[in-house]
Structure formats: C-alpha cells, structure tokens
Design a protein around this motif. Structure first.
Motif: not given
Length: 223
Positions: A130-133, A155-162, A174-181
C-alpha cells in the motif's frame, strides 16, 4: 481569531481521529462525545469541534442527533457510489498522465510492481504494497497537473482507506492488484492513454467486486 496553538491542537485532533476512523479503531456508529474525546486527545473542546467539523465535511462523521456525533457508516451502496466517482476520476487521470512528460517515473514504478509480483510481496507485506500504491498515486497526481482533479481524488482516497481494509486480507486479490497496477503504470510509461484508462477501469471493476464479495461474506454481528 483562533491562535496558533489552538489551530495546531485542532489539526492534531483531526489527524488522530481521521487515522482511527480509517484503521477501524473508531468503527462505524462509534459515538464521539465532546467531553470524552477532548480529554482523551488532550485538547480543549474548541479545537475538537473544529476537528469534528472537518471530519463531517469529509463525510466521515455525522450527527445522530443535535448533540451526538457518530462515525458515519459505510455499506455496499456507499461503496458503489464511491467507486463510480473513483472510476471517472482515475480513468481520466491515467489518460492525462500518459500524455504528460516524465514517463520514466512510471516505467520505474512498473518495474517495482513487476518485482513485487514476482516475489509475492503484496500478500506477505500488505503495508509495503500500500505504500507503493501511495507513491503511484502521488506520481499520478503530479503528472496530471490539475488541482481540481487531484483535490477530488484526495477526497475519494480519504474514504478508500476505510474501504480497502475490507479486502486487505485477501491474498488472491492483492496479487491480482499488483498485476493490474503493473499494466496501468506500463501503459502510462508507454504513453498509451487508451490502454491506461482501460486498465484502470478493469482494476477498479475487480477491486469493487472483491470488496462487495468481502462484505457479503462477513458474518453479521450478534444483536
């Protein structure tokens, strides 16, 4: 006029409450009583009220009654609405970033995502991922050079943390998210705005589906 120490106390109270709401220490429905919270945070009631006003403007707290402030709830419909806004903003940001200069930054980020994917690091160290994101988001904001767009994204990211906490313990996601990013960063680095926007769309579609699945699998609290 509010003096500097009071302003600092208000900022400190806001940042503490924001962090506690985002990490779940203060769950939805938690009552934020002024006297108790002011004592706990070591501030007077005036800066605490300022902190609560800021959190209300963020949509993170709400008035259950004229004298009772509670942490705002978040349900499937809220998350779907949030992602509708997120999709419009992030697809536009990805497209704009691909047209901007400084693409070498995104090539380096794509390489980092590739290394994370190869090592399986996202599942073993979610905080580092998440630090990389967060770094990717920061570079995206810098590349876009549009204060209105980046302000809306913050503003959107403030809510995304929750919201992210709901899918945080899903290693497959998480693995799929890495490939997508990796694909998004690579498309921006290549200057391919259409691919960057499409890859962002796919990523957000998959992220939303995973979060909604997590919600449906969560057992209800006993009454």
């Amino acid at each position: 006029m509010t003096d500097a120490p009071a302003r600092y106390a208000g900022v400190r109270a806001y940042e503490t409450l924001l962090r506690e709401i985002q990490d779940g220490t203060l769950p939805p429905g938690a009552v934020l009583a002024e006297v108790e919270q002011a004592a706990r945070l070591g501030v007077s009631r005036t800066p605490l009220r300022e902190a609560l006003r800021r959190l209300a403007a963020d949509g993170l707290v709400e008035q259950a009654s004229p004298r009772v402030t509670v942490v705002a709830g978040i349900d499937a419909s809220d998350i779907e609405a949030l992602f509708a806004v997120r999709r419009a903003l992030e697809e536009t940001a990805a497209r704009l970033a691909a047209r901007a200069g400084g693409r070498s930054v995104f090539a380096a980020l794509a390489a980092e995502f590739a290394a994370t994917q190869a090592s399986g690091g996202a599942a073993s160290d979610a905080d580092a991922y998440y630090a990389l994101i967060a770094r990717f988001d920061a570079e995206l904001d810098a590349a876009v050079r549009n204060d209105y767009l980046t302000s809306a994204l913050r503003t959107v990211r403030t809510h995304l943390v929750r919201v992210r906490r709901l899918a945080r313990d899903n290693p497959e996601r998480l693995a799929a998210s890495v490939a997508e990013h990796r694909l998004i960063a690579g498309a921006i680095a290549a200057g391919d705005g259409d691919l960057a926007a499409h890859a962002t769309h796919v990523h957000l579609h998959n992220a939303l589906a995973s979060i909604l699945d997590s919600l449906s699998d969560t057992p209800e609290e006993p009454s």
